[in-house]
Design an enzyme around this catalytic site. Structure first.
Site, PDB file in Angstrom:
ATOM      1  N   HIS A   1       0.830  -1.219   0.000  1.00 56.10           N
ATOM      2  CA  HIS A   1       0.000   0.000   0.000  1.00 56.10           C
ATOM      3  C   HIS A   1       0.861   1.265   0.000  1.00 56.10           C
ATOM      4  CE1 HIS A   1      -3.879  -2.083   0.851  1.00 56.10           C
ATOM      5  NE2 HIS A   1      -3.077  -2.971   1.402  1.00 56.10           N
TER       6      HIS A   1
ATOM      7  N   ASN B   1     -10.249  -2.840   2.460  1.00 53.62           N
ATOM      8  CA  ASN B   1      -9.939  -2.848   1.029  1.00 53.62           C
ATOM      9  C   ASN B   1     -11.218  -2.619   0.231  1.00 53.62           C
ATOM     10  OD1 ASN B   1      -7.182  -3.312   1.199  1.00 53.62           O
ATOM     11  ND2 ASN B   1      -7.351  -5.529   0.973  1.00 53.62           N
TER      12      ASN B   1
ATOM     13  N   TYR C   1       0.855  -4.035  12.095  1.00 52.86           N
ATOM     14  CA  TYR C   1       0.776  -2.606  11.758  1.00 52.86           C
ATOM     15  C   TYR C   1       1.558  -1.735  12.734  1.00 52.86           C
ATOM     16  CZ  TYR C   1      -2.612  -3.824   8.180  1.00 52.86           C
ATOM     17  OH  TYR C   1      -3.209  -4.363   7.071  1.00 52.86           O
TER      18      TYR C   1
HETATM   19 FE1  HDE Z   1      -2.467  -4.749   5.447  1.00 52.16          FE
HETATM   20  N1  HDE Z   1      -0.648  -3.972   5.932  1.00 52.16           N
HETATM   21  N2  HDE Z   1      -1.824  -6.598   6.038  1.00 52.16           N
HETATM   22  N3  HDE Z   1      -4.215  -5.610   4.821  1.00 52.16           N
HETATM   23  N4  HDE Z   1      -3.110  -2.988   4.820  1.00 52.16           N
HETATM   24  C1  HDE Z   1      -0.295  -2.693   5.782  1.00 52.16           C
HETATM   25  O1  HDE Z   1       0.797  -1.403   7.412  1.00 52.16           O
HETATM   26  C2  HDE Z   1      -0.737  -6.821   6.788  1.00 52.16           C
HETATM   27  C3  HDE Z   1      -4.567  -6.920   4.927  1.00 52.16           C
HETATM   28  C4  HDE Z   1      -4.366  -2.665   4.385  1.00 52.16           C
HETATM   29  O2  HDE Z   1      -3.215   3.561   3.935  1.00 52.16           O
HETATM   30  C5  HDE Z   1       1.026  -2.377   6.428  1.00 52.16           C
HETATM   31  O3  HDE Z   1       1.087   0.826   7.711  1.00 52.16           O
HETATM   32  C6  HDE Z   1      -0.684  -8.207   7.171  1.00 52.16           C
HETATM   33  C7  HDE Z   1      -5.972  -7.109   4.708  1.00 52.16           C
HETATM   34  C8  HDE Z   1      -4.429  -1.281   4.020  1.00 52.16           C
HETATM   35  O4  HDE Z   1      -1.512   3.387   5.292  1.00 52.16           O
HETATM   36  C9  HDE Z   1       1.428  -3.707   7.078  1.00 52.16           C
HETATM   37  C10 HDE Z   1      -1.786  -8.792   6.593  1.00 52.16           C
HETATM   38  C11 HDE Z   1      -6.451  -5.837   4.469  1.00 52.16           C
HETATM   39  C12 HDE Z   1      -3.150  -0.771   4.263  1.00 52.16           C
HETATM   40  C13 HDE Z   1       0.270  -4.605   6.697  1.00 52.16           C
HETATM   41  C14 HDE Z   1      -2.502  -7.767   5.902  1.00 52.16           C
HETATM   42  C15 HDE Z   1      -5.348  -4.922   4.533  1.00 52.16           C
HETATM   43  C16 HDE Z   1      -2.354  -1.859   4.763  1.00 52.16           C
HETATM   44  C17 HDE Z   1       2.043  -1.745   5.517  1.00 52.16           C
HETATM   45  C18 HDE Z   1      -2.184 -10.262   6.641  1.00 52.16           C
HETATM   46  C19 HDE Z   1      -7.895  -5.439   4.141  1.00 52.16           C
HETATM   47  C20 HDE Z   1      -2.670   0.633   4.005  1.00 52.16           C
HETATM   48  C21 HDE Z   1       2.099  -0.282   5.905  1.00 52.16           C
HETATM   49  C22 HDE Z   1      -2.349 -10.778   7.950  1.00 52.16           C
HETATM   50  C23 HDE Z   1      -8.811  -5.733   5.206  1.00 52.16           C
HETATM   51  C24 HDE Z   1      -2.941   1.548   5.144  1.00 52.16           C
HETATM   52  C25 HDE Z   1       1.298  -0.183   7.088  1.00 52.16           C
HETATM   53  C26 HDE Z   1      -2.520   2.953   4.769  1.00 52.16           C
HETATM   54  C27 HDE Z   1      -1.031  -1.741   5.161  1.00 52.16           C
HETATM   55  C28 HDE Z   1       0.202  -5.879   7.118  1.00 52.16           C
HETATM   56  C29 HDE Z   1      -3.675  -8.036   5.148  1.00 52.16           C
HETATM   57  C30 HDE Z   1      -5.518  -3.524   4.302  1.00 52.16           C
HETATM   58  C31 HDE Z   1       2.768  -4.297   6.650  1.00 52.16           C
HETATM   59  C32 HDE Z   1       0.405  -8.858   8.009  1.00 52.16           C
HETATM   60  C33 HDE Z   1      -6.760  -8.412   4.779  1.00 52.16           C
HETATM   61  C34 HDE Z   1      -5.641  -0.527   3.481  1.00 52.16           C
HETATM   62  O5  HDE Z   1       1.523  -3.607   8.478  1.00 52.16           O
END
Ligand code: HDE
Length: 704
Positions: free
Chosen positions: A83, A156, A370
């Site tokens: 993202h 999402n 996060y």
């Molecule tokens: Fe994320 N995800 N994600 N994700 N995600 C990040 O956090 C992660 C997942 C989503 O505008 C990171 O600040 C893991 C699902 C958005 O700043 C990180 C898993 C969904 C954003 C991270 C998921 C999301 C992130 C990278 C699996 C939808 C952007 C930068 C367990 C429900 C937020 C940060 C923004 C961002 C980890 C799966 C949505 C690495 C470990 C499912 C919208 O922490």
């Protein structure tokens, strides 16, 4: 002597040195307007570094230069691992009604009371400098600054996810991002490693259906839905828990591009989505979504043929209707991209009393990730103090110190319990069992407690039923797009066994889909891969189709009006007025940006130059040309392409009779969407421009 200083300034003040004596009261040279170093020392010259002699070496002693370059060298922070590319805006959320029967969350108690929000939209796979319109999932992250603290709904634009357990996330992301040795492709899943992983992990299949659908090539961020994805809990004052799934429904309805248009947008405007959002808000055309909830209890969850803790499953709206409980309006652009959009730190673990997690193993992993990632991105454990991240309600505790501590806590009480209050000193804050956050207790009988196991619940093994449900809920045209997207992506895979494996999986989804993709690739259809659990037929959910739910409206959209020397002034004015009346933005496009001379002799300035404003940047076109203008533009490839692409992208085309030869050269064939502009109200054109002509598609491209 050339010193690079502003000449007008010098004339006004005689010479640069004199400004120290005669400082104006207001403006850039007033005391408040003075340029200073970070230590507050006024800068006398921001154009020249300090040298020993006019042609001599620069001096190390130049603290103004050193500080400026030093700071510049560190202007970037690590981009988000996923993202990375995003854009954001401020706004508010207001509930329609009190939800006190199901949740004690303060923000859902009083109808009409606004809570500030900050929303960041993003793509997933590409780096911060990639493009806005790849085929990709969009992040939809909302930070609610409630009176009980921050609640982050980090979702999402697709209601399911690729994997079921957080332990697979690093593998998924490694596979989808650019390949490790060659560093490409950027922002694209169409490559070997992604499809290798995806085809080996059948649990990705449902999400793949969504990813290959038009959902991942949205027209605008204003026309995407949002989903919390996981099952969460609402908890009321009595501690009673209700399961909840969150939805965001866009006021403008859902709208997507066609694939060729998305590809061409990457060339026309890398910033297409962020520009659209920023301009709409700047123009006062505030994007809006309604918050919807699906609520259900454990008994209902137990009755489903899939598990509500499995993030690869939806609960169809037809089964549990989405109740609209409030609206969110984005009404303010950021002042500074870095300070706000880049530094905002979302975290699904940020919840408020009245909302709680479920045991979804994907969500549970996110609760760790996060917070952890913010430390490496923002560099300190004190990132919560940045203005964009800080709660808008008071916050206080005994956490202390660390890099970039911005607060100056007073007194000796930095531990608890303490008895300092007894001697009149400040004792500091205390826990509150009544109003403090308490976690909902799991229930042993639902498998929520028990032995330590590395296992998944049984129903997680059904990887295909909902993929089939999704495919069968689409229109025939949307199904063709899904087949075309699989074909496109798999055609970019170099290792031949991978598409074969994928086709073997697709046979479990739908035989017709698998056959179409195999035909599209020109490959034999392999044997069906064994399914861990045999798929079942579920009732289709029309709510999943974009085309079945599009709103026929021109509101919030853009119409490109092509004109040139000699164009009829009256027709042009009427089309423009009709577009504005319909709530859309007219975009005047001419061969030269300075404008063109109309039939009445007036010079009409353009909003965009033809060569730089192709028709993929607008939602419909009006070609207002005279015979003379048409003759000239017949020799201009950009004009022919303008009409050809509008036709190919299934958009409405309004045209003057004289423009017909240009349309003929562009291969525009008559249909419902091709409308004569006669200057009388243009009602037929506006009606046509409010939709797209999917029936036209077989005329312009061969879909599998
Ligand atoms: Fe994320 N995800 N994600 N994700 N995600 C990040 O956090 C992660 C997942 C989503 O505008 C990171 O600040 C893991 C699902 C958005 O700043 C990180 C898993 C969904 C954003 C991270 C998921 C999301 C992130 C990278 C699996 C939808 C952007 C930068 C367990 C429900 C937020 C940060 C923004 C961002 C980890 C799966 C949505 C690495 C470990 C499912 C919208 O922490």
């Amino acid at each position: 002597m050339a010193d690079g200083k502003d000449r007008a300034f010098e004339t006004e003040h005689g010479n640069g040195g004199e400004t120290h004596q005669r400082v104006p009261e207001k403006g850039p040279h007033s005391p408040e307007g003075h340029l200073t170093t970070n230590q507050g020392i006024r800068v006398s010259d921001n154009q020249n570094s300090l040298k020993s002699g006019v042609r001599g070496p620069t001096l190390l002693e130049d603290f103004v230069l050193r500080e400026k370059i030093f700071h510049f060298d560190h202007e970037r922070i690590p981009e988000r691992i996923v993202h990375a590319r995003g854009t954001a805006a401020h706004g508010y959320f207001e509930p329609y009604e009190s939800l006190s029967d199901i949740t004690s969350a303060d923000l859902f108690q009083r109808p009409g009371e606004r809570v500030p929000v900050f929303v960041r939209f993003s793509t997933v796979a590409g780096g911060a400098g990639s493009v806005d319109t790849p085929r990709d999932v969009r992040g939809f992250a909302v930070k609610f600054y409630t009176q009980q603290g921050n609640w982050d709904l980090v979702g999402n634009n697709i209601p399911v996810f690729f994997i079921q357990d957080a332990i697979k996330f690093p593998d998924l992301v490694h596979a989808v991002k650019m390949e490790a040795d060659r560093g490409y492709p950027q922002a694209a899943s169409a490559h070997d490693t992604f499809w290798d992983f995806a085809s080996l992990m059948p649990e990705t299949t449902h999400m793949l259906m969504w990813a290959m659908s038009d959902r991942t090539i949205p027209r605008s961020l204003r026309t995407i839905e949002g989903f919390g994805v996981h099952t969460f809990r609402f908890v009321n004052d009595e501690g009673v828990s209700t399961f909840v799934k969150f939805h965001w429904k866009p006021k403008l309805g859902l709208q997507s591009t066609v694939w060729d248009e998305a590809l061409k947008l990457q060339a026309a405007d890398n910033d297409f989505h962020r520009r659209d959002l920023f301009e709409a808000i700047a123009a006062g055309d505030f994007p809006e979504w309604e918050l919807g909830i699906q609520t259900f209890d454990q008994e209902f969850a137990d009755s489903l043929p899939y598990d509500v803790l499995d993030a690869t499953k939806i609960i169809p709206e037809e089964l549990v209707p989405v109740r609209l409980v409030g609206r969110m309006v984005l009404d303010r652009n950021v002042d500074n991209f870095f300070a706000e959009t880049e530094q905002v730190a979302y975290c699904p673990a940020n919840i408020v009393p009245g909302i709680d997690f479920s045991n979804d193993p994907l969500l549970q992993g996110r609760l760790f990730s996060y917070l952890d990632t913010q430390k490496s991105r923002l560099g300190t454990a004190n990132f919560h103090q940045l203005p964009i991240n800080a709660p808008k309600c008071p916050f206080q505790n005994f956490q202390r110190d660390g890099q970039m501590q911005m607060l100056v806590p007073k007194g000796r009480a930095n531990y608890e319990p303490n008895s300092l209050a007894q001697v009149g000193e400040e004792g500091g804050p205390r826990e509150c069992p009544v109003t403090g956050f308490t976690s909902h207790r799991g229930r042993a009988e639902h498998g929520e407690q028990g032995d330590k196991l590395r296992l998944r619940p049984e129903l997680f093994a059904d990887h295909y039923s909902q993929a089939r449900l999704f495919y069968r809920s689409l229109t025939a045209n949307e199904q063709a797009h899904v087949a075309a997207a699989f074909t496109f992506e798999l055609s970019k895979v170099g290792l031949e066994h991978i598409p074969q494996r994928m086709l073997g999986n697709l046979r479990n989804v739908d035989e017709d889909l698998a056959q179409r993709v195999a035909d599209g690739l020109g490959m034999p259809l392999p044997k069906k891969n064994p399914a861990a659990r045999e798929p079942i037929d579920l009732d289709p959910s029309p709510a999943l189709s974009i085309q079945k739910n599009m709103k026929p409206t021109l509101e919030g959209r853009k119409v490109g009006i092509l004109y040139a020397d000699g164009s009829d002034a009256k027709v042009l004015a009427k089309v423009k007025a009709a577009v504005e009346k319909a709530g859309a933005t007219p975009m005047l496009i001419a061969p030269k940006v300075g404008g063109a001379k109309l039939s009445d002799g007036t010079m009409q300035k353009a909003d965009g130059q033809l060569a730089g404003t192709p028709s993929q940047t607008v939602d419909a076109i009006a070609v207002v040309l005279s015979a003379e203008g048409t003759a000239m533009l017949l020799k201009e490839a950009a004009a022919v392409q303008f009409c050809m692409d509008a036709f190919g992208h299934l958009k409405a085309i309004g045209h003057t009779a004289d423009a017909k030869p240009l349309l003929d050269k562009a291969g525009v064939e008559p249909d419902e969407g091709v409308v004569a502009l006669n200057g009388n109200g243009n009602a037929a054109f506006i009606k046509a421009a409010s939709t797209r002509f999917f029936d036209r598609e077989p005329k312009v491209r061969i879909l599998p």
